[in-house]
Design a protein around this motif. Structure first.
Motif, PDB file in Angstrom:
ATOM      1  N   LEU A 227       5.553   5.377  -2.455  1.00  0.00           N
ATOM      2  CA  LEU A 227       6.609   5.681  -1.495  1.00  0.00           C
ATOM      3  C   LEU A 227       6.650   7.173  -1.251  1.00  0.00           C
ATOM      4  O   LEU A 227       6.713   7.968  -2.184  1.00  0.00           O
ATOM      5  CB  LEU A 227       7.972   5.196  -2.020  1.00  0.00           C
ATOM      6  CG  LEU A 227       9.196   5.619  -1.196  1.00  0.00           C
ATOM      7  CD1 LEU A 227       9.140   4.985   0.190  1.00  0.00           C
ATOM      8  CD2 LEU A 227      10.478   5.233  -1.900  1.00  0.00           C
ATOM      9  N   GLN A 228       6.596   7.557   0.031  1.00  0.00           N
ATOM     10  CA  GLN A 228       6.740   8.946   0.439  1.00  0.00           C
ATOM     11  C   GLN A 228       7.876   9.015   1.445  1.00  0.00           C
ATOM     12  O   GLN A 228       7.830   8.375   2.488  1.00  0.00           O
ATOM     13  CB  GLN A 228       5.452   9.480   1.072  1.00  0.00           C
ATOM     14  CG  GLN A 228       4.274   9.542   0.102  1.00  0.00           C
ATOM     15  CD  GLN A 228       3.005  10.025   0.777  1.00  0.00           C
ATOM     16  OE1 GLN A 228       2.905  10.019   1.988  1.00  0.00           O
ATOM     17  NE2 GLN A 228       2.056  10.459  -0.018  1.00  0.00           N
TER      18      GLN A 228
ATOM     19  N   GLY B 144       3.493   2.738  -8.253  1.00  0.00           N
ATOM     20  CA  GLY B 144       2.708   3.973  -8.253  1.00  0.00           C
ATOM     21  C   GLY B 144       3.607   5.180  -8.396  1.00  0.00           C
ATOM     22  O   GLY B 144       4.587   5.168  -9.137  1.00  0.00           O
ATOM     23  N   GLY B 145       3.286   6.250  -7.653  1.00  0.00           N
ATOM     24  CA  GLY B 145       4.046   7.488  -7.753  1.00  0.00           C
ATOM     25  C   GLY B 145       5.058   7.614  -6.632  1.00  0.00           C
ATOM     26  O   GLY B 145       4.988   6.942  -5.614  1.00  0.00           O
TER      27      GLY B 145
ATOM     28  N   ASP C  60       0.846  -1.185   0.000  1.00  0.00           N
ATOM     29  CA  ASP C  60       0.000   0.000   0.000  1.00  0.00           C
ATOM     30  C   ASP C  60       0.885   1.240   0.000  1.00  0.00           C
ATOM     31  O   ASP C  60       1.820   1.335  -0.762  1.00  0.00           O
ATOM     32  CB  ASP C  60      -0.933  -0.034   1.217  1.00  0.00           C
ATOM     33  CG  ASP C  60      -2.133   0.888   1.069  1.00  0.00           C
ATOM     34  OD1 ASP C  60      -2.119   1.701   0.141  1.00  0.00           O
ATOM     35  OD2 ASP C  60      -3.057   0.794   1.876  1.00  0.00           O
ATOM     36  N   ALA C  61       0.639   2.185   0.885  1.00  0.00           N
ATOM     37  CA  ALA C  61       1.441   3.402   0.963  1.00  0.00           C
ATOM     38  C   ALA C  61       2.402   3.321   2.133  1.00  0.00           C
ATOM     39  O   ALA C  61       2.105   2.716   3.156  1.00  0.00           O
ATOM     40  CB  ALA C  61       0.535   4.619   1.109  1.00  0.00           C
ATOM     41  N   ALA C  62       3.573   3.925   1.987  1.00  0.00           N
ATOM     42  CA  ALA C  62       4.570   3.936   3.047  1.00  0.00           C
ATOM     43  C   ALA C  62       5.120   5.342   3.202  1.00  0.00           C
ATOM     44  O   ALA C  62       5.504   5.970   2.219  1.00  0.00           O
ATOM     45  CB  ALA C  62       5.708   2.960   2.739  1.00  0.00           C
ATOM     46  N   THR C  63       5.117   5.849   4.426  1.00  0.00           N
ATOM     47  CA  THR C  63       5.718   7.134   4.739  1.00  0.00           C
ATOM     48  C   THR C  63       6.887   6.886   5.679  1.00  0.00           C
ATOM     49  O   THR C  63       6.702   6.387   6.782  1.00  0.00           O
ATOM     50  CB  THR C  63       4.712   8.086   5.391  1.00  0.00           C
ATOM     51  OG1 THR C  63       3.607   8.290   4.496  1.00  0.00           O
ATOM     52  CG2 THR C  63       5.355   9.433   5.681  1.00  0.00           C
ATOM     53  N   ILE C  64       8.097   7.220   5.249  1.00  0.00           N
ATOM     54  CA  ILE C  64       9.312   6.868   5.975  1.00  0.00           C
ATOM     55  C   ILE C  64      10.175   8.111   6.125  1.00  0.00           C
ATOM     56  O   ILE C  64      10.370   8.870   5.164  1.00  0.00           O
ATOM     57  CB  ILE C  64      10.097   5.772   5.219  1.00  0.00           C
ATOM     58  CG1 ILE C  64       9.196   4.542   4.971  1.00  0.00           C
ATOM     59  CG2 ILE C  64      11.351   5.366   5.989  1.00  0.00           C
ATOM     60  CD1 ILE C  64       9.793   3.524   4.043  1.00  0.00           C
TER      61      ILE C  64
END
Length: 246
Positions: free
Chosen positions: A172-173, A188-189, A154-158
């Protein structure tokens, strides 16, 4: 033989020493405070539906040669100081409104599964997850994560991430620094709040079908650097300059 503690309700429940050669089941235990100081079991161990409005301390030393299952453990603070299991270990639901503490080492010979959990690294020692002798995840005392292989569905904020081999992600953020020694594949983006650094070398990497779309900065010892991209043009792959100067 086997030991079963079921539907135990009291203001305080204390089991100082419990030694069982067979299976052990603690079920339906409800108290303001629960303490199991020493539990030694050669068979399977199951702790289910353990509820404490105060603190729950499950053994200063819990040694199980078979399988250990802790499920539906709810307490204000849950403490498991030392857990050594040679078989499979399953923590289905461990809920603590205050802190859940593993004071010493957690050693599992089989599979270790944790769901819906948050790990906070505050000690000077590293937090290490190993598989087949390889450290696949290491979090040091500064909170920096070093990952051997990372898959995010899914989405990951690191805040800060170091990947040694390969990372595959949908999104990836990264808010801080990200170091990738290997490949990064993103379905994705990619959103970066800061800058993105492209590699700068004297020699151009290989440009072919698999590297098409790759960017790099070509360094020059005597002139200006150039920013180039690998493209398929006129029947062949080659590096094309996007800018001649900075």
């Amino acid at each position: 033989g086997a030991a079963t503690l079921s539907d135990v309700s009291a203001a305080a429940t204390s089991v100082v020493t419990l030694s069982v050669s067979g299976a052990t089941t603690l079920s339906g235990v409800s108290a303001a405070a629960v303490t199991v100081s020493s539990l030694g079991v050669t068979g399977a161990t199951s702790v289910a539906s353990l509820s404490a409005s105060g603190a729950a301390t499950l053994s200063s030393s819990l040694a199980v040669t078979g399988a250990a299952t802790l499920s539906d453990v709810t307490a204000q603070a849950a403490s498991l100081q030392a857990l050594n299991v040679s078989g499979a270990t399953n923590m289905g639901t461990l809920s603590a409104s205050d802190a859940a503490s593993f004071s010493n080492d957690v050693s599992v010979g089989g599979e270790f599964v944790v769901q819906n959990s948050t790990f906070t690294e505050s000690a000077t020692d590293d937090f290490v997850v190993q598989r087949n002798g390889y450290s696949i995840l290491t979090i040091d005392g500064d909170g920096i994560a070093n990952v051997l292989g990372l898959v995010v569905e899914d989405a990951a904020t690191i805040d800060e991430l170091t990947v040694n081999i390969k990372a595959t992600m949908t999104q990836l953020q990264v808010t801080g620094r990200s170091d990738l020694d290997g490949d990064l594949a993103v379905g994705g983006g990619i959103t970066a709040s800061g800058t993105i650094k492209v590699g700068r070398t004297l020699t151009a990497p290989t440009c072919n079908a698999s590297s098409a779309g790759t960017f790099f900065v070509k360094s020059s010892l005597s002139g200006d650097d150039t920013f180039e991209v690998c493209m398929y043009v006129s029947g062949s792959y080659s590096w094309r300059k996007l800018t001649d100067t900075a």
